[in-house]
Design a protein around this motif. Sequence first.
Motif, PDB file in Angstrom:
ATOM      1  N   ARG A   1       0.859  -1.181   0.000  1.00  0.00           N
ATOM      2  CA  ARG A   1       0.000   0.000   0.000  1.00  0.00           C
ATOM      3  C   ARG A   1       0.893   1.227   0.000  1.00  0.00           C
ATOM      4  O   ARG A   1       1.329   1.705   1.036  1.00  0.00           O
ATOM      5  CB  ARG A   1      -0.900   0.001   1.238  1.00  0.00           C
ATOM      6  N   ARG A   2       1.165   1.739  -1.195  1.00  0.00           N
ATOM      7  CA  ARG A   2       2.100   2.859  -1.299  1.00  0.00           C
ATOM      8  C   ARG A   2       1.489   4.174  -0.824  1.00  0.00           C
ATOM      9  O   ARG A   2       2.185   5.026  -0.295  1.00  0.00           O
ATOM     10  CB  ARG A   2       2.560   3.018  -2.760  1.00  0.00           C
ATOM     11  N   MET A   3       0.176   4.342  -1.020  1.00  0.00           N
ATOM     12  CA  MET A   3      -0.480   5.602  -0.669  1.00  0.00           C
ATOM     13  C   MET A   3      -1.858   5.317  -0.082  1.00  0.00           C
ATOM     14  O   MET A   3      -2.447   4.253  -0.318  1.00  0.00           O
ATOM     15  CB  MET A   3      -0.627   6.506  -1.906  1.00  0.00           C
ATOM     16  N   LEU A   4      -2.367   6.291   0.663  1.00  0.00           N
ATOM     17  CA  LEU A   4      -3.731   6.261   1.173  1.00  0.00           C
ATOM     18  C   LEU A   4      -4.350   7.603   0.819  1.00  0.00           C
ATOM     19  O   LEU A   4      -4.032   8.624   1.440  1.00  0.00           O
ATOM     20  CB  LEU A   4      -3.743   6.025   2.680  1.00  0.00           C
ATOM     21  N   GLY A   5      -5.214   7.621  -0.203  1.00  0.00           N
ATOM     22  CA  GLY A   5      -5.616   8.898  -0.774  1.00  0.00           C
ATOM     23  C   GLY A   5      -4.361   9.590  -1.273  1.00  0.00           C
ATOM     24  O   GLY A   5      -3.506   8.966  -1.897  1.00  0.00           O
TER      25      GLY A   5
ATOM     26  N   PRO B   1      -8.852  16.660  -2.523  1.00  0.00           N
ATOM     27  CA  PRO B   1      -9.790  16.218  -1.479  1.00  0.00           C
ATOM     28  C   PRO B   1      -9.140  15.229  -0.514  1.00  0.00           C
ATOM     29  O   PRO B   1      -8.612  14.199  -0.921  1.00  0.00           O
ATOM     30  CB  PRO B   1     -10.916  15.556  -2.276  1.00  0.00           C
ATOM     31  N   LEU B   2      -9.183  15.553   0.788  1.00  0.00           N
ATOM     32  CA  LEU B   2      -8.597  14.680   1.804  1.00  0.00           C
ATOM     33  C   LEU B   2      -9.243  14.969   3.146  1.00  0.00           C
ATOM     34  O   LEU B   2      -9.972  15.940   3.312  1.00  0.00           O
ATOM     35  CB  LEU B   2      -7.076  14.875   1.889  1.00  0.00           C
TER      36      LEU B   2
ATOM     37  N   PRO C   1     -15.071   9.935   1.407  1.00  0.00           N
ATOM     38  CA  PRO C   1     -13.827   9.645   0.681  1.00  0.00           C
ATOM     39  C   PRO C   1     -13.731   8.189   0.237  1.00  0.00           C
ATOM     40  O   PRO C   1     -14.211   7.281   0.911  1.00  0.00           O
ATOM     41  CB  PRO C   1     -12.743   9.968   1.720  1.00  0.00           C
ATOM     42  N   SER C   2     -13.064   7.969  -0.888  1.00  0.00           N
ATOM     43  CA  SER C   2     -12.961   6.609  -1.425  1.00  0.00           C
ATOM     44  C   SER C   2     -11.850   5.800  -0.774  1.00  0.00           C
ATOM     45  O   SER C   2     -11.874   4.568  -0.829  1.00  0.00           O
ATOM     46  CB  SER C   2     -12.742   6.659  -2.943  1.00  0.00           C
ATOM     47  N   GLU C   3     -10.854   6.463  -0.140  1.00  0.00           N
ATOM     48  CA  GLU C   3      -9.785   5.742   0.550  1.00  0.00           C
ATOM     49  C   GLU C   3      -9.697   6.273   1.979  1.00  0.00           C
ATOM     50  O   GLU C   3      -9.558   7.482   2.194  1.00  0.00           O
ATOM     51  CB  GLU C   3      -8.453   5.895  -0.189  1.00  0.00           C
ATOM     52  N   ARG C   4      -9.767   5.343   2.951  1.00  0.00           N
ATOM     53  CA  ARG C   4      -9.870   5.759   4.358  1.00  0.00           C
ATOM     54  C   ARG C   4      -9.089   4.793   5.234  1.00  0.00           C
ATOM     55  O   ARG C   4      -9.024   3.586   4.960  1.00  0.00           O
ATOM     56  CB  ARG C   4     -11.332   5.752   4.809  1.00  0.00           C
TER      57      ARG C   4
ATOM     58  N   GLU D   1      -9.000  11.207  -1.838  1.00  0.00           N
ATOM     59  CA  GLU D   1      -9.113  10.693  -3.198  1.00  0.00           C
ATOM     60  C   GLU D   1      -7.719  10.442  -3.778  1.00  0.00           C
ATOM     61  O   GLU D   1      -6.807  11.250  -3.608  1.00  0.00           O
ATOM     62  CB  GLU D   1      -9.869  11.681  -4.077  1.00  0.00           C
ATOM     63  N   PRO D   2      -7.534   9.294  -4.453  1.00  0.00           N
ATOM     64  CA  PRO D   2      -6.216   8.977  -5.023  1.00  0.00           C
ATOM     65  C   PRO D   2      -5.838   9.936  -6.141  1.00  0.00           C
ATOM     66  O   PRO D   2      -6.702  10.466  -6.840  1.00  0.00           O
ATOM     67  CB  PRO D   2      -6.392   7.547  -5.536  1.00  0.00           C
TER      68      PRO D   2
END
Length: 304
Positions: free
Chosen positions: A28-32, A174-175, A194-197, A243-244
């Motif tokens: 998991r390189r990024m979260l949002g 957006p974060l 948000p789509s990633e949390r 959002e990514p």
Amino acid sequence: MLEHVIEARKASIGPGMDVRRILPFRLRRMLGPFIFMDHAGPVTIQPSAATKMDVLPHPHIGLSTVSYLFGGQVTHRDSTGAQQIIRPGEVNWMTAGSGIAHSERFEDPATLAGGTLEMIQTWVALPEKDEEAAPSFDNYQPHQLPIITDTGVWMRLIAGDAFGLKNDVKTHSPLFYLHVVLQPGARFGLPTGPSERGIYIAKGSVEVSGTTYPAGQLLVFSAGIDPIIQANEATTLLMLGGEPLGERFIWWNFVSSRKERIEQAKADWKAGRILLPPTDNLEFVPLPEDRSRPAGSPPPQALS
């Protein structure tokens, strides 16, 4: 429900300063837009050794660094001329854009000796249109960061938009980023938009769907899932996501959507084309030249 459970790994960023590194993670390189996360402290050292912990001037491109303290204080200086002592409850938001250098000095030995220094450092990747923006720095005071409370719950919005809260912290995509304190038995949920949390358990432990998760873990939740998080004890969480932005490359302290831009940043730092802080320009961190690492493996990052 849970996409990943990420265990913080020990990393050393200098003498006396070990951190728990949460992001990036191989799965998991990024979260949002969040691409980096470290948890430092609590730190207790002899006051005479405080200067050994200083993070000397070092460069960044293509990101914003976000500093948030639970305890102690740190002095920030950067090449825009900004100089700021950050204290608990404040936010230091530095946007590197096209290139910046900054230092972090531990100039109050009493906070180190007392074991009160504890901080969270995150990097937020920039959208492609902002990767070459002019560098900037802002400090936000506690009164600018809204707080809400409920039964057994205390929450501060560090940045972004969540649970109907907003603040004036300038973001580029957006974060959400929240500091949450739960009393034993308190129940809490995640922002639903948000789509990633995810939640990072800084202290204490939580239960989700009958499983207990201890401090030092980042729980990443699937989109569309609304879990109930229950504190088993007094617990401190960082909630974050958004959002990514798409693929990002990371090497040392450089982040970019383009590999060639990172190569240019390496050359710029080596040639002195990224200015040092005007009030902290007598020493700096050289570009790493660690040939012992596997090809393509990035050297360890600076603290922020």
